[in-house]
Design a protein around this motif. Structure first.
Motif, PDB file in Angstrom:
ATOM      1  N   GLY A  78       5.101   6.926  -6.651  1.00 45.91           N
ATOM      2  CA  GLY A  78       6.456   6.850  -6.143  1.00 45.91           C
ATOM      3  C   GLY A  78       6.494   6.860  -4.628  1.00 45.91           C
ATOM      4  O   GLY A  78       5.559   7.315  -3.961  1.00 45.91           O
ATOM      5  N   LYS A  80       8.193   8.728  -2.737  1.00 44.09           N
ATOM      6  CA  LYS A  80       8.261  10.097  -2.217  1.00 44.09           C
ATOM      7  C   LYS A  80       7.194  10.994  -2.836  1.00 44.09           C
ATOM      8  O   LYS A  80       7.317  12.213  -2.831  1.00 44.09           O
ATOM      9  CB  LYS A  80       9.652  10.683  -2.487  1.00 44.09           C
ATOM     10  N   ASN A 148       6.375   5.702 -12.856  1.00 42.75           N
ATOM     11  CA  ASN A 148       6.820   5.715 -11.465  1.00 42.75           C
ATOM     12  C   ASN A 148       8.325   5.941 -11.475  1.00 42.75           C
ATOM     13  O   ASN A 148       9.076   5.089 -11.958  1.00 42.75           O
ATOM     14  CB  ASN A 148       6.485   4.384 -10.780  1.00 42.75           C
ATOM     15  N   ASP A 150      10.524   5.578  -9.409  1.00 39.82           N
ATOM     16  CA  ASP A 150      11.301   4.586  -8.668  1.00 39.82           C
ATOM     17  C   ASP A 150      11.601   3.341  -9.501  1.00 39.82           C
ATOM     18  O   ASP A 150      12.451   2.536  -9.122  1.00 39.82           O
ATOM     19  CB  ASP A 150      10.545   4.149  -7.402  1.00 39.82           C
ATOM     20  N   ASP A 151      10.904   3.171 -10.618  1.00 42.76           N
ATOM     21  CA  ASP A 151      11.024   1.955 -11.419  1.00 42.76           C
ATOM     22  C   ASP A 151      11.903   2.180 -12.647  1.00 42.76           C
ATOM     23  O   ASP A 151      11.782   3.192 -13.335  1.00 42.76           O
ATOM     24  CB  ASP A 151       9.645   1.478 -11.887  1.00 42.76           C
TER      25      ASP A 151
END
Length: 208
Positions: A78, A80, A148, A150-151
Motif C-alpha cells: 500500500g 501508506k 493491497n 488501496d485496490d
C-alpha cells in the motif's frame, strides 16, 4: 526518574514550536538529513532521555518504507505501508517534526478516511537479513497476491474469494456498478452476466 551518568529518563517532552507531547510508545515523523524534499522518516519512540545540559534524546525503532527494504516496493504494498524494523537508534529530539499514527493492518482497512499522517504496518523487517515476519500472509485473486488496501476488489458469491477487476476482465468502474459477481471457476459453462460486490475487507483465507 532513573539517573545514569548525568542522563535521566523523561516521561515525555514537547515538540519544539508545538503543543504536541511525545512519550514512549508514540510514533513520530523525523526530519531527513539528506534532502528537504525527501519524505520524513517514521519511527517508534521507545525511550525519552535528557541530560544535565537540557539536551533531549529519543531511543527509536525505525519503520522502513517498502522501497527501503531489500525486496523493494511490490504491487501489493500500500501507499501508506511501513515495516517495523529491528534497526534501533538514538536521535536528537530536535529532529522530530510531528506525530503520526501507524495502525495495524486490520484497523487501517476499517478507516473511513485516511489522513496525511495515517500509516499501517503488517510486517516486521529484519534489516540485516532482509527477512520479514510473518514470512507468509493470505493471498487472493488469480494473481495470488496479498491484499493491497488501496485496490478495489470484488468477491465471488459462490467461493467467497476476492478478485481484482482487471484479473477478471473488468474495469474498476464496471466493478463499482455491479451488484454480485460469480468467478469463472464457479460459473457454469453457459456464461452468466457478471455481477459484483464492492470490497470492504477481504476475510482471512488459507495461507500459501
Amino acid at each position: 526518574m532513573a539517573k545514569t551518568g548525568g542522563k535521566r529518563s523523561l516521561d515525555s517532552f514537547t515538540i519544539q514550536g508545538t503543543n504536541k507531547v511525545v512519550k514512549a510508545g508514540d510514533c513520530v515523523l523525523m526530519r531527513p538529513a539528506e534532502s528537504d524534499t525527501a519524505p520524513p522518516y517514521v519511527a517508534l519512540v521507545e525511550k525519552v532521555e535528557g541530560d544535565n545540559k537540557k539536551s533531549v534524546k529519543v531511543h527509536v525503532r525505525w519503520y522502513y518504507r517498502p522501497e527501503e527494504s531489500s525486496g523493494g516496493r511490490r504491487q501489493f504494498h500500500g501507499a501508506k505501508e511501513l515495516f517495523l524494523s529491528d534497526h534501533r537508534d538514538v536521535q536528537s529530539a530536535d529532529t522530530i517534526e510531528g506525530k503520526c499514527t501507524v495502525h495495524t493492518f486490520k484497523n487501517y482497512t476499517k478507516l473511513e478516511n485516511v489522513g496525511l499522517d495515517d500509516y499501517f504496518s503488517r510486517f516486521e523487517y529484519k534489516a540485516a537479513t532482509g527477512a520479514f515476519v510473518p514470512d507468509r500472509v493470505a493471498v487472493y485473486c488469480k494473481c495470488e497476491l496479498p491484499y493491497n488496501p488501496d485496490d478495489l476488489m470484488v468477491q465471488c458469491e459462490d467461493c467467497k474469494d476476492w478478485f481484482h477487476p482487471a484479473c477478471v476482465g473488468m474495469t474498476v468502474n464496471q466493478a463499482k456498478q455491479l451488484d454480485k459477481f460469480i468467478c469463472s471457476d464457479c460459473s457454469p459453462k453457459a456464461v452468466k452476466k457478471p455481477q459484483s460486490k464492492l470490497l470492504v475487507d477481504p476475510p482471512k483465507r488459507q495461507k500459501r
